[in-house]
Structure formats: C-alpha cells, structure tokens
Design a protein around this motif. Sequence first.
Motif, PDB file in Angstrom:
ATOM      1  N   ILE A 161      91.426 124.994  47.035  1.00  0.00           N
ATOM      2  CA  ILE A 161      92.131 125.052  48.659  1.00  0.00           C
ATOM      3  C   ILE A 161      93.102 124.371  48.255  1.00  0.00           C
ATOM      4  O   ILE A 161      94.142 123.685  46.738  1.00  0.00           O
ATOM      5  N   GLN A 162      94.332 124.704  49.292  1.00  0.00           N
ATOM      6  CA  GLN A 162      95.813 124.074  48.535  1.00  0.00           C
ATOM      7  C   GLN A 162      96.375 123.154  50.160  1.00  0.00           C
ATOM      8  O   GLN A 162      95.774 123.781  51.051  1.00  0.00           O
ATOM      9  N   ALA A 163      97.614 121.999  49.703  1.00  0.00           N
ATOM     10  CA  ALA A 163      97.979 122.133  51.009  1.00  0.00           C
ATOM     11  C   ALA A 163      99.224 121.984  51.156  1.00  0.00           C
ATOM     12  O   ALA A 163     100.034 121.776  49.857  1.00  0.00           O
ATOM     13  N   ALA A 164      99.356 122.119  51.283  1.00  0.00           N
ATOM     14  CA  ALA A 164     100.916 122.530  52.008  1.00  0.00           C
ATOM     15  C   ALA A 164     101.774 121.560  53.401  1.00  0.00           C
ATOM     16  O   ALA A 164     100.965 121.493  54.031  1.00  0.00           O
ATOM     17  N   VAL A 165     103.466 121.100  53.063  1.00  0.00           N
ATOM     18  CA  VAL A 165     103.458 121.376  54.178  1.00  0.00           C
ATOM     19  C   VAL A 165     105.712 122.191  53.910  1.00  0.00           C
ATOM     20  O   VAL A 165     105.727 122.282  52.965  1.00  0.00           O
ATOM     21  N   TYR A 166     105.562 122.686  55.295  1.00  0.00           N
ATOM     22  CA  TYR A 166     106.953 123.088  55.482  1.00  0.00           C
ATOM     23  C   TYR A 166     107.615 122.161  56.650  1.00  0.00           C
ATOM     24  O   TYR A 166     107.579 121.499  57.055  1.00  0.00           O
ATOM     25  N   PRO A 167     108.649 121.496  55.415  1.00  0.00           N
ATOM     26  CA  PRO A 167     109.299 120.419  56.184  1.00  0.00           C
ATOM     27  C   PRO A 167     110.831 120.945  57.233  1.00  0.00           C
ATOM     28  O   PRO A 167     111.304 119.802  58.002  1.00  0.00           O
TER      29      PRO A 167
END
Length: 270
Positions: A154-160
């Motif tokens: 499981i990966q957490a990601a944010v596009y800024p």
Amino acid sequence: MELLPPHLKLKILSSLGQQIDDVVSPNAPMEISEVIQLSKLQESKLNFFTAEDLQNLQGKGYIVKEGLLQTKDKVRAVWDSILQLEKDGILKPAGMQNSNHKWKQSGIRGDKMAFITSMEMKNTAALDEVSRAMDALKTELNESVDFQCSKVSIQAAVYPGGGSRYVKHLDSCKGGPRRRLTVLFYPNIDWKEGDGGELRLYLPVRKRTTKQGEKVDAGLEGKMSEASQKAEVVDVKPTGNKVVVFLSDCVEHEVLKSNEKRAALTMWLC
C-alpha cells in the motif's frame, strides 16, 4: 526503441527532450487478461463487492465504487494524515523503475509517495483503519473467487498541484513489479471540478476469436481493425471515499494534471 520496456523508453526519450505527450499518445488497446475466476464465485462471501462488480472487473477491466469508509469525518482524517506525512517529509519525490533501472523525472511523474510500512505511518489511526479496510477487500476476493493473494503493498501519495501528473503507464509489465490488481482509495473530501487530477483509464478489449473455419467479412474486419486503433477512455474523478479497482497488467492509465493537492492510497495485489 519500440522493443524497450515502457519505463526505459520514457527515460531515454525524456532525457533527449522529446515531448512526453508524443511518447504516450493513445494507441491500440491492450487485450484483457484473465484475472478474476468467475467460475469460482461464491456470492455469499461478498460484502463490499457485488457479483456484478466482479463480472465488470473481469469483463471491462475496471470498476468504480463509493463508500469504503463509513463517515466523511473518517475520510477527512485520512486526507489530513496523508498531508501530515507530506509535511513531515516522509513522502518523497516518486521515481520509476524496472528490474535494472531507477530514475526520477517530475515531468513524467510528479507525486510524492511512501509505502505504508514504517511504524511512524502505522501510528496514524486513520491510516491504520483505511489500510485494514483495503486489506479486507483482498480477503473478500480470496474467499469469494479463490484469488489466492497473500502479498500486498500500500502506497500513500500526494500530487502537490501546479500541473503535477503521472503519464500513461502500466502498473505491471515485463521488467517491473508483477501485480494482478490495482486498488485505489481517494480521500479528497473537498475535491471539485477544476481541481484536476482525474484518473484516465485506457480500457482493454477482449481478444477477437472466430469459430473454426468461420470467415470474417473483409470489409467488416477492416472496420473493426480501424476502430481498435484507439482505446476507449474513461475519466474518473478522484472524489473522497471513492474506490477504483482495475487489472494491473492490461489497463493503461494516467493521472491528469493536478491543479490542487490530490491524495491517494494505492494497494497492489500480487
């Protein structure tokens, strides 16, 4: 060049200054792979999914569901937790890789990410709860269609924001991770039109077969061939509490330009 793995091809062409949109422009759709064993379906084991969901997942390559978490407050807590990971510097600029190469190019992939494995992330109650809810989907598939998955990530990601994106790609391909299903959860509780960051799916098609000895009309075959030169496209809004599931090795996809912050949790079932 066409024989190179997609990740390596993107690396070479981007280093030469070629426009990424020229590299990843839509082409002929991929053929759908057999991932869900519908013949083994036990409907009594289903909870979040329905039998129709699994039929569509195998038949179309993807499904979209709402309501993984019970309340908006829980969704917002996941959003806050992921943004705190970014603020704390735990999320790092994402890269791409295959079995031999790793590289970073924000014009190709502009998110910051981390895998939810470290203790500092597990200490976040909201992330722990949503991770358990996502893992329950794996268990449901194992029990309902004998999916036989034991390995997940499981990966957490944010596009800024600011136009950050992730160009068209596959989650599972030769030379890269061997994944069967991609499960996305969106916590973007305040997302609105114009914020961008939609998920664009390029749908696969079933392999065309004919009965033994059957002839296909030449004119019809030509029309079918012409129609198949471009994959059907579906855009999914990354709104809060939405789940998207798709076949990892045949559904090409991209994250369109994000004008505002956009977060996601991704679970891969191997």
